[in-house]
Design a protein around this motif. Structure first.
Motif, PDB file in Angstrom:
ATOM      1  N   PRO A  13       0.586  -1.264   0.088  1.00  9.32           N
ATOM      2  CA  PRO A  13      -0.097   0.106   0.020  1.00  9.32           C
ATOM      3  C   PRO A  13       0.824   1.294   0.000  1.00  9.32           C
ATOM      4  O   PRO A  13       1.926   1.170   0.970  1.00  9.32           O
ATOM      5  CB  PRO A  13      -0.868   0.137   1.327  1.00  9.32           C
ATOM      6  N   GLY A  14       0.672   2.155  -0.838  1.00  5.41           N
ATOM      7  CA  GLY A  14       1.521   3.424  -1.025  1.00  5.41           C
ATOM      8  C   GLY A  14       2.103   3.468  -2.616  1.00  5.41           C
ATOM      9  O   GLY A  14       2.500   4.503  -2.897  1.00  5.41           O
ATOM     10  N   THR A 142       9.720   1.522   5.441  1.00  6.51           N
ATOM     11  CA  THR A 142       9.239   1.271   3.944  1.00  6.51           C
ATOM     12  C   THR A 142       7.756   1.432   3.842  1.00  6.51           C
ATOM     13  O   THR A 142       7.135   1.151   4.756  1.00  6.51           O
ATOM     14  CB  THR A 142       9.580  -0.270   3.142  1.00  6.51           C
ATOM     15  N   PHE A 143       7.301   2.335   2.766  1.00  4.15           N
ATOM     16  CA  PHE A 143       5.874   2.249   2.710  1.00  4.15           C
ATOM     17  C   PHE A 143       4.965   0.994   2.609  1.00  4.15           C
ATOM     18  O   PHE A 143       5.469   0.189   1.933  1.00  4.15           O
ATOM     19  CB  PHE A 143       5.112   3.490   1.656  1.00  4.15           C
ATOM     20  N   GLY A 281      -6.125  -2.857   0.299  1.00  2.00           N
ATOM     21  CA  GLY A 281      -6.893  -1.901   0.743  1.00  2.00           C
ATOM     22  C   GLY A 281      -6.126  -0.504   0.894  1.00  2.00           C
ATOM     23  O   GLY A 281      -4.945  -0.218   0.311  1.00  2.00           O
ATOM     24  N   SER A 282      -6.758   0.344   1.411  1.00  2.00           N
ATOM     25  CA  SER A 282      -6.084   1.623   1.370  1.00  2.00           C
ATOM     26  C   SER A 282      -5.106   1.954   2.367  1.00  2.00           C
ATOM     27  O   SER A 282      -5.063   1.443   3.276  1.00  2.00           O
ATOM     28  CB  SER A 282      -7.363   2.797   1.640  1.00  2.00           C
ATOM     29  N   ASP A 287       1.682   5.998   5.439  1.00  2.00           N
ATOM     30  CA  ASP A 287       2.140   5.482   4.044  1.00  2.00           C
ATOM     31  C   ASP A 287       2.105   6.226   2.885  1.00  2.00           C
ATOM     32  O   ASP A 287       2.893   6.458   2.152  1.00  2.00           O
ATOM     33  CB  ASP A 287       1.598   4.174   4.104  1.00  2.00           C
ATOM     34  N   ARG A 288       0.766   7.028   2.999  1.00  2.00           N
ATOM     35  CA  ARG A 288       0.696   8.093   1.684  1.00  2.00           C
ATOM     36  C   ARG A 288       1.453   9.179   1.650  1.00  2.00           C
ATOM     37  O   ARG A 288       2.043   9.395   0.497  1.00  2.00           O
ATOM     38  CB  ARG A 288      -0.800   8.482   2.010  1.00  2.00           C
ATOM     39  N   VAL A 289       1.879   9.574   2.849  1.00  2.00           N
ATOM     40  CA  VAL A 289       2.805  10.728   3.009  1.00  2.00           C
ATOM     41  C   VAL A 289       4.299  10.119   2.714  1.00  2.00           C
ATOM     42  O   VAL A 289       5.053  10.725   1.893  1.00  2.00           O
ATOM     43  CB  VAL A 289       2.622  11.457   4.322  1.00  2.00           C
TER      44      VAL A 289
END
Ligand SMILES: Nc1ncnc2c1ncn2[C@@H]1O[C@H](COP(=O)(O)OP(=O)(O)OP(=O)(O)O)[C@@H](O)[C@H]1O
Ligand SMILES: O=P(O)(O)OC[C@H]1O[C@](O)(CO)[C@@H](O)[C@@H]1O
Ligand SMILES: [Mg+2]
Length: 346
Positions: A13-14, A142-143, A281-282, A287-289
């Motif tokens: 994810p990411g 790690t993301f 999933g999201s 992780d997005r950042v």
């Protein structure tokens, strides 16, 4: 400059947010052209690619999986021998065909090893580290890892209430082929009574002793186990078949452990294998950042010609480190990190 983006290894994810970060910075700020190869090296070999521009990456940050697809398809027709130039010639020919000057490779240890081989042969490449296992050297996190830990911690919370109600011992298996980061962090977050990791075999007698001491305190045990954990003197538990890179597929250690715990303690025990739920999933906001910053740093590095490097998290900064720092050895859980939780097992 025209840059090819390619993902390989398991998804994390990411990855979409990383692609978006790289494209927003690379195309809109630095004026690059960027393309994405579909399904890793498959897309490269077969000419299956898409243009990456602002529209292509719209709304990607919260999306799980990876829109380009990922695979374990090998980059090379044969192992690269001493004649690196000859070994890389087919890749260079394809790069010319697609008008690609450089690569951004998003992946884990295997992918960054490939990045290093390409870089050693003079191909401009930048690595973007991803893996839910968090076992890549050269970077702090790690993301994908934070998302996987959050999902595993939630699973622990849920297993806890049913386990407590039935006075059962619940065993949760999480991913982690060679490193127990997910088990360690999810176990800590969820207050697991025992966390078992690949780096540190334990005996069934010891695990059972911990489970019994929890029962003696009037509680039910939650045991979290990484898929790569081995009992002392035992082997990894594998499923039928090999992964895309020819390695045995791990999985099922919880199902092996649960009856053994039940046998040794007399406590009813159930196993749950979390599996790919923890990769789906999201992504979490963290992780997005991290992924977005990784993508932006990679684009900046391409702009300044820092080839042969990987965008790594060092403290709160994303910095470029030589690929050599990332490959060759896995980042496993240090003894001290395991010992600090082990003191409270049981
Ligand atoms: N030493 C190597 N030489 C050539 N190709 C390699 C090498 N290591 C890995 N690869 C290729 O790179 C792909 C990605 O590696 P791998 O499957 O280990 O995933 P990864 O990037 O490490 O991510 P994950 O965290 O899912 O393991 C492999 O499937 C294989 O095709
Ligand atoms: O089922 P797949 O996609 O081969 O991936 C499973 C592997 O992926 C990993 O999460 C690494 O990405 C390992 O922990 C696990 O063994
Ligand atoms: Mg790997």
């Amino acid at each position: 400059m025209r840059i090819g983006v390619l993902c390989s290894g398991g998804d994390s994810p990411g990855m979409n947010a990383a692609i978006r970060g790289a494209v927003l910075r690379g195309v809109d700020v630095h004026g690059f052209e960027m393309v994405g190869f579909m399904d890793g090296w498959r897309g490269f070999h077969e000419g299956d690619l898409i243009e990456l521009d602002r529209t292509a990456v719209r709304g990607l940050s919260p999306l799980g999986g990876v829109v380009l697809g990922t695979s374990r398809v090998p980059p090379f027709e044969a192992p690269i021998g001493d004649d690196v130039e000859a070994g890389l010639a087919p890749i260079e020919a394809k790069m010319e065909q697609y008008g690609i000057d450089a690569f951004m490779l998003i992946g884990g240890n295997g992918t960054q090893t490939v990045a290093q081989i390409l870089s050693g042969g003079g191909i401009p490449v930048i690595g973007l580290p991803k893996t839910i296992d968090n076992d890549l050297s050269g970077t702090d996190f790690t993301f994908g890892f934070d998302t996987a830990v959050s999902i595993a911690a939630e699973a622990i919370d849920r297993l806890r209430t049913t386990g407590d109600s039935h006075r059962r011992c619940m065993v949760l298996e999480v991913m982690g082929r060679d490193a127990g980061w997910i088990a360690l962090h999810a176990g800590m977050a969820g207050g697991a009574q025992v966390s078992l990791i690949p780096e540190r075999p334990e005996s069934i007698e010891q695990v059972s002793e911990w489970v019994l001491s929890v029962r003696d305190r009037g509680r039910s045990s939650l045991v979290v186990v990484a898929e790569g954990f081995k009992l002392k003197g035992g082997e990894s538990v594998v499923r039928d078949g090999l992964d895309g890179y020819g390695r045995p597929r791990l999985g099922g250690v919880a199902e092996t452990l649960a009856p053994l715990i039940e046998q040794h303690t007399g406590i009813e025990t159930r196993a749950t294998v979390l599996g790919h739920v923890q990769r789906g999933g999201s992504p979490t906001a963290f992780d997005r950042v991290l992924a977005t910053r990784t993508g932006m740093a990679a684009a900046d590095a391409a702009r300044s010609g820092q080839w042969g490097t990987m965008a790594a998290l060092k403290g709160d900064r994303v910095e470029m480190v030589p690929l050599e720092e990332a490959v060759g050895r896995l980042k496993t859980v240090p003894v001290a990190r395991y010992e600090e939780v082990r003191l409270n097992f049981g």
